[in-house]
Design a protein around this motif. Structure first.
Motif, PDB file in Angstrom:
ATOM      1  N   THR A   1      10.521  -3.060 -64.894  1.00 41.10           N
ATOM      2  CA  THR A   1       9.997  -4.407 -65.146  1.00 41.10           C
ATOM      3  C   THR A   1      10.587  -5.411 -64.163  1.00 41.10           C
ATOM      4  O   THR A   1       9.861  -6.263 -63.619  1.00 41.10           O
TER       5      THR A   1
ATOM      6  N   ILE B   1       8.906  -5.012 -60.727  1.00 41.87           N
ATOM      7  CA  ILE B   1       7.559  -5.577 -60.653  1.00 41.87           C
ATOM      8  C   ILE B   1       7.602  -7.101 -60.633  1.00 41.87           C
ATOM      9  O   ILE B   1       6.971  -7.753 -59.783  1.00 41.87           O
TER      10      ILE B   1
ATOM     11  N   THR C   1       7.072  -9.418 -57.178  1.00 38.52           N
ATOM     12  CA  THR C   1       5.904 -10.298 -57.245  1.00 38.52           C
ATOM     13  C   THR C   1       6.292 -11.744 -56.950  1.00 38.52           C
ATOM     14  O   THR C   1       5.592 -12.453 -56.210  1.00 38.52           O
TER      15      THR C   1
ATOM     16  N   LEU D   1       0.715   3.075 -63.578  1.00 39.13           N
ATOM     17  CA  LEU D   1       1.967   2.328 -63.431  1.00 39.13           C
ATOM     18  C   LEU D   1       2.478   2.380 -61.994  1.00 39.13           C
ATOM     19  O   LEU D   1       2.968   1.377 -61.460  1.00 39.13           O
TER      20      LEU D   1
ATOM     21  N   VAL E   1       0.715  -0.133 -59.926  1.00 36.84           N
ATOM     22  CA  VAL E   1       1.184  -1.496 -60.195  1.00 36.84           C
ATOM     23  C   VAL E   1       2.463  -1.769 -59.410  1.00 36.84           C
ATOM     24  O   VAL E   1       2.630  -2.830 -58.794  1.00 36.84           O
TER      25      VAL E   1
ATOM     26  N   ARG F   1       1.647  -2.117 -55.593  1.00 39.03           N
ATOM     27  CA  ARG F   1       1.022  -3.399 -55.238  1.00 39.03           C
ATOM     28  C   ARG F   1       2.007  -4.556 -55.318  1.00 39.03           C
ATOM     29  O   ARG F   1       1.914  -5.519 -54.553  1.00 39.03           O
ATOM     30  N   ALA F   2       2.973  -4.459 -56.232  1.00 39.76           N
ATOM     31  CA  ALA F   2       3.960  -5.532 -56.362  1.00 39.76           C
ATOM     32  C   ALA F   2       4.980  -5.479 -55.224  1.00 39.76           C
ATOM     33  O   ALA F   2       5.293  -6.503 -54.604  1.00 39.76           O
TER      34      ALA F   2
END
Length: 368
Positions: A103, A106, A110, A188, A191, A194-195
């Motif tokens: 977490t 990410i 970001t 996941l 995700v 991409r972050a």
């Protein structure tokens, strides 16, 4: 041996034949070749690299031999206590730490990705990557010893390492930041990709791009040409090998140019099996296995940087780097392609091995 286990001699056939020093063929020479043939049939040197390495003694996990659970009542009680500790105490704690690390990765990348390009963004990106990687290593109860840190990969270079597990990348980023190279995924993992790419110049490829070797090489070459970008982390074997060997390095990584920084990774199998047999376990089952092991213990050696010599082609350079990693990590060096994990041996490669075999016989006088 004292443990009752017969271990195969790992000496290459070329060296063993050279020891015979035969001038003429003798009938007793047949037995040597028969033995090698039986060994190859019972357990060839390639297939065994794609299964967990055998342990001489039981480590209270479910590896090596399930019957070890019932050697004695005392050992059974100790094993049951170990199961309770690993599943009821360690697993929830590790799962919590892993969730926090993922977490944080990410959210942190970001947020950093929204900043304008510059030294501040690069600094914060490295802080986020290092912090989150160290949390994830703690989630595995990782105990890592890094050797020869003066040889750590530098910006604008290429870090190549032997490949045992998906966590190899976390093991290395725990000690420094790298630009990752890989295929775009969904779920996941997608995700996370991409972050992270917003904050750090990772090189992710679409499946169609991965098939275009020239396009991949060009993008990597452009990355290496910028001396301000993080070193690229590549695992040239292309698949996970079971922590006993190093198999063929794909030549693509060595055609890019630039300085190669070899890294050898060796896990201690007594505390947990880091090898991912992707043909047998999916990623969820694999992560459950390592998060319920005792710990992940390993050594990492940074080797002196290497450059391609004049007149040396990419394959020769790749083999030289592979040999250096194998020697440092105490791993067996094999010429076989790791792709044999899922594919059959090509007929052309079989013919090449047959020719080499016949040359060995003729050269050492075993055939009259």
């Amino acid at each position: 041996s004292s443990q009752g286990i017969i271990e195969r001699d790992e000496t290459p056939m070329e060296k063993e034949i050279a020891r015979l020093h035969r001038v003429n063929f003798e009938f007793s020479d047949i037995f040597y070749f028969c033995r090698k043939g039986f060994e190859a049939i019972v357990e060839d040197e390639v297939t065994q690299r794609f299964s967990s390495e055998e342990l001489v003694s039981w480590n209270l996990l479910t590896r090596t031999n399930v019957n070890f659970h019932y050697i004695s009542l005392r050992l059974t009680v100790v094993w049951v206590i170990g199961v309770v500790v690993r599943y009821c105490f360690l697993l929830p704690l590790r799962f919590t730490l892993a969730a926090i690390g993922i977490t944080s990765m990410i959210v942190g990348t970001t947020m950093v990705g929204q900043l304008p390009n510059g030294s501040m963004k690069n600094y914060l990106s490295e802080v986020v990557h290092l912090t989150c990687s160290r949390i994830l290593v703690r989630a595995l109860s990782g105990t890592i010893r890094y050797h020869n840190r003066e040889n750590k990969p530098q910006k604008g270079g290429i870090c190549v390492a032997n490949h045992t597990s998906p966590i190899d990348a976390i093991i290395l980023t725990n000690d420094g930041c790298y630009a990752m190279v890989g295929q775009v995924h969904g779920g996941l993992m997608g995700v996370i990709q991409r972050a992270t790419v917003k904050a750090c110049p990772h090189v992710w490829f679409e499946r169609s791009e991965m098939k275009d070797r020239h396009l991949v090489t060009q993008r990597l070459r452009e990355h290496v040409a910028d001396k301000n970008k993080l070193p690229i982390l590549i695992f040239p074997e292309g698949t996970c090998i079971n922590n006993t060997s190093v198999m063929m390095f794909k030549k693509g990584s060595f055609e890019i140019g630039g300085t190669i920084y070899p890294v050898a990774i060796k896990y201690d199998p007594q505390f947990g099996d880091a090898f991912w047999n992707s043909s047998k376990f999916n990623i969820v089952s694999y992560l459950l296995r390592i998060m319920t092991s005792w710990a992940i213990v390993c050594n990492v050696w940074y080797l002196p940087p290497m450059v391609r010599k004049e007149g040396e082609d990419a394959v020769q350079f790749a083999n030289r780097v592979k040999s250096a990693i194998a020697r440092q990590g105490g791993l067996t060096e094999l010429p076989w392609d790791g792709g044999l994990k899922r594919a059959k041996v090509k007929d052309t490669f079989k013919e090449e091995q047959q020719k080499n075999y016949s040359k060995m016989l003729v050269r050492n006088g075993s055939i009259g």
